[in-house]
Design a protein around this motif. Structure first.
Motif, PDB file in Angstrom:
ATOM      1  N   THR A  96       7.793   9.593  31.251  1.00  0.00           N
ATOM      2  CA  THR A  96       7.753   8.138  31.319  1.00  0.00           C
ATOM      3  C   THR A  96       6.682   7.809  32.335  1.00  0.00           C
ATOM      4  O   THR A  96       6.783   8.197  33.499  1.00  0.00           O
ATOM      5  N   MET A  97       5.641   7.122  31.869  1.00  0.00           N
ATOM      6  CA  MET A  97       4.537   6.763  32.749  1.00  0.00           C
ATOM      7  C   MET A  97       5.000   5.701  33.742  1.00  0.00           C
ATOM      8  O   MET A  97       6.031   5.063  33.547  1.00  0.00           O
ATOM      9  N   TRP A  98       4.255   5.515  34.808  1.00  0.00           N
ATOM     10  CA  TRP A  98       4.615   4.578  35.869  1.00  0.00           C
ATOM     11  C   TRP A  98       4.799   3.157  35.325  1.00  0.00           C
ATOM     12  O   TRP A  98       5.615   2.392  35.814  1.00  0.00           O
ATOM     13  N   ASP A  99       4.055   2.810  34.246  1.00  0.00           N
ATOM     14  CA  ASP A  99       4.164   1.466  33.670  1.00  0.00           C
ATOM     15  C   ASP A  99       5.351   1.319  32.720  1.00  0.00           C
ATOM     16  O   ASP A  99       5.562   0.257  32.149  1.00  0.00           O
ATOM     17  N   GLY A 100       6.124   2.398  32.514  1.00  0.00           N
ATOM     18  CA  GLY A 100       7.328   2.346  31.693  1.00  0.00           C
ATOM     19  C   GLY A 100       7.189   2.911  30.299  1.00  0.00           C
ATOM     20  O   GLY A 100       8.182   3.088  29.597  1.00  0.00           O
ATOM     21  N   GLY A 101       5.994   3.210  29.849  1.00  0.00           N
ATOM     22  CA  GLY A 101       5.794   3.774  28.517  1.00  0.00           C
ATOM     23  C   GLY A 101       6.070   5.258  28.478  1.00  0.00           C
ATOM     24  O   GLY A 101       5.806   5.978  29.441  1.00  0.00           O
ATOM     25  N   ASN A 102       6.614   5.722  27.346  1.00  0.00           N
ATOM     26  CA  ASN A 102       6.865   7.148  27.154  1.00  0.00           C
ATOM     27  C   ASN A 102       5.727   7.759  26.348  1.00  0.00           C
ATOM     28  O   ASN A 102       5.234   7.143  25.398  1.00  0.00           O
ATOM     29  N   VAL A 103       5.341   8.963  26.720  1.00  0.00           N
ATOM     30  CA  VAL A 103       4.277   9.676  26.017  1.00  0.00           C
ATOM     31  C   VAL A 103       4.524  11.176  26.141  1.00  0.00           C
ATOM     32  O   VAL A 103       5.108  11.635  27.120  1.00  0.00           O
ATOM     33  N   THR A 104       4.094  11.920  25.121  1.00  0.00           N
ATOM     34  CA  THR A 104       4.158  13.376  25.173  1.00  0.00           C
ATOM     35  C   THR A 104       2.743  13.919  25.154  1.00  0.00           C
ATOM     36  O   THR A 104       1.948  13.593  24.266  1.00  0.00           O
ATOM     37  N   PHE A 105       2.428  14.737  26.162  1.00  0.00           N
ATOM     38  CA  PHE A 105       1.155  15.429  26.215  1.00  0.00           C
ATOM     39  C   PHE A 105       1.369  16.782  25.551  1.00  0.00           C
ATOM     40  O   PHE A 105       2.084  17.632  26.075  1.00  0.00           O
ATOM     41  N   ALA A 106       0.793  16.964  24.363  1.00  0.00           N
ATOM     42  CA  ALA A 106       0.991  18.189  23.591  1.00  0.00           C
ATOM     43  C   ALA A 106       0.046  19.284  24.063  1.00  0.00           C
ATOM     44  O   ALA A 106      -1.135  19.034  24.327  1.00  0.00           O
ATOM     45  N   GLY A 107       0.581  20.479  24.209  1.00  0.00           N
ATOM     46  CA  GLY A 107      -0.229  21.649  24.515  1.00  0.00           C
ATOM     47  C   GLY A 107      -0.865  21.658  25.892  1.00  0.00           C
ATOM     48  O   GLY A 107      -2.017  22.063  26.035  1.00  0.00           O
ATOM     49  N   VAL A 108      -0.108  21.229  26.917  1.00  0.00           N
ATOM     50  CA  VAL A 108      -0.653  21.319  28.270  1.00  0.00           C
ATOM     51  C   VAL A 108      -0.823  22.795  28.639  1.00  0.00           C
ATOM     52  O   VAL A 108      -0.064  23.647  28.198  1.00  0.00           O
ATOM     53  N   THR A 109      -1.807  23.078  29.433  1.00  0.00           N
ATOM     54  CA  THR A 109      -2.227  24.445  29.716  1.00  0.00           C
ATOM     55  C   THR A 109      -1.630  24.975  31.012  1.00  0.00           C
ATOM     56  O   THR A 109      -1.628  24.278  32.030  1.00  0.00           O
ATOM     57  N   ALA A 110      -1.162  26.214  30.980  1.00  0.00           N
ATOM     58  CA  ALA A 110      -0.631  26.868  32.179  1.00  0.00           C
ATOM     59  C   ALA A 110      -1.700  26.949  33.253  1.00  0.00           C
ATOM     60  O   ALA A 110      -2.868  27.188  32.964  1.00  0.00           O
ATOM     61  N   GLY A 111      -1.274  26.715  34.493  1.00  0.00           N
ATOM     62  CA  GLY A 111      -2.182  26.821  35.619  1.00  0.00           C
ATOM     63  C   GLY A 111      -3.042  25.592  35.828  1.00  0.00           C
ATOM     64  O   GLY A 111      -3.970  25.620  36.626  1.00  0.00           O
ATOM     65  N   SER A 112      -2.723  24.516  35.129  1.00  0.00           N
ATOM     66  CA  SER A 112      -3.506  23.287  35.240  1.00  0.00           C
ATOM     67  C   SER A 112      -2.690  22.194  35.904  1.00  0.00           C
ATOM     68  O   SER A 112      -1.470  22.236  35.932  1.00  0.00           O
TER      69      SER A 112
END
Length: 80
Positions: free
Chosen positions: A41-57
């Motif tokens: 949930t972003m600070w402004d209240g919206g929900n989002v999914t970040f697909a495929g975030v990378t390990a070590g980032s």
């Protein structure tokens, strides 16, 4: 008084094993230890999914919660 120079000054582990993790304060970024998806949930209240975030980032996003449903990334750390 602290100088706000953009660098993280603190950190804590994010744990979604028991449900959504409502962060006690907004973070400057999230560090990802293990690859996967990151649902927030972003600070402004919206929900989002970040697909495929990378390990070590780290991702410079300000969120109020990390959601259990949709989050498969592991080793998450909020940077303050």
């Amino acid at each position: 008084m602290k100088k706000d120079d953009g660098f993280a000054e603190g950190a804590f582990a994010i744990d979604v094993s028991g449900g959504d993790d409502q962060l006690p304060q907004g973070c400057r970024a999230i560090y990802v230890g293990g690859s996967g998806d990151l649902a927030v949930t972003m600070w402004d209240g919206g929900n989002v999914t970040f697909a495929g975030v990378t390990a070590g980032s780290w991702y410079p996003i300000r969120v109020s919660a990390v959601l259990q449903t949709g989050t498969t990334a592991t080793g998450l750390v909020a940077l303050l």
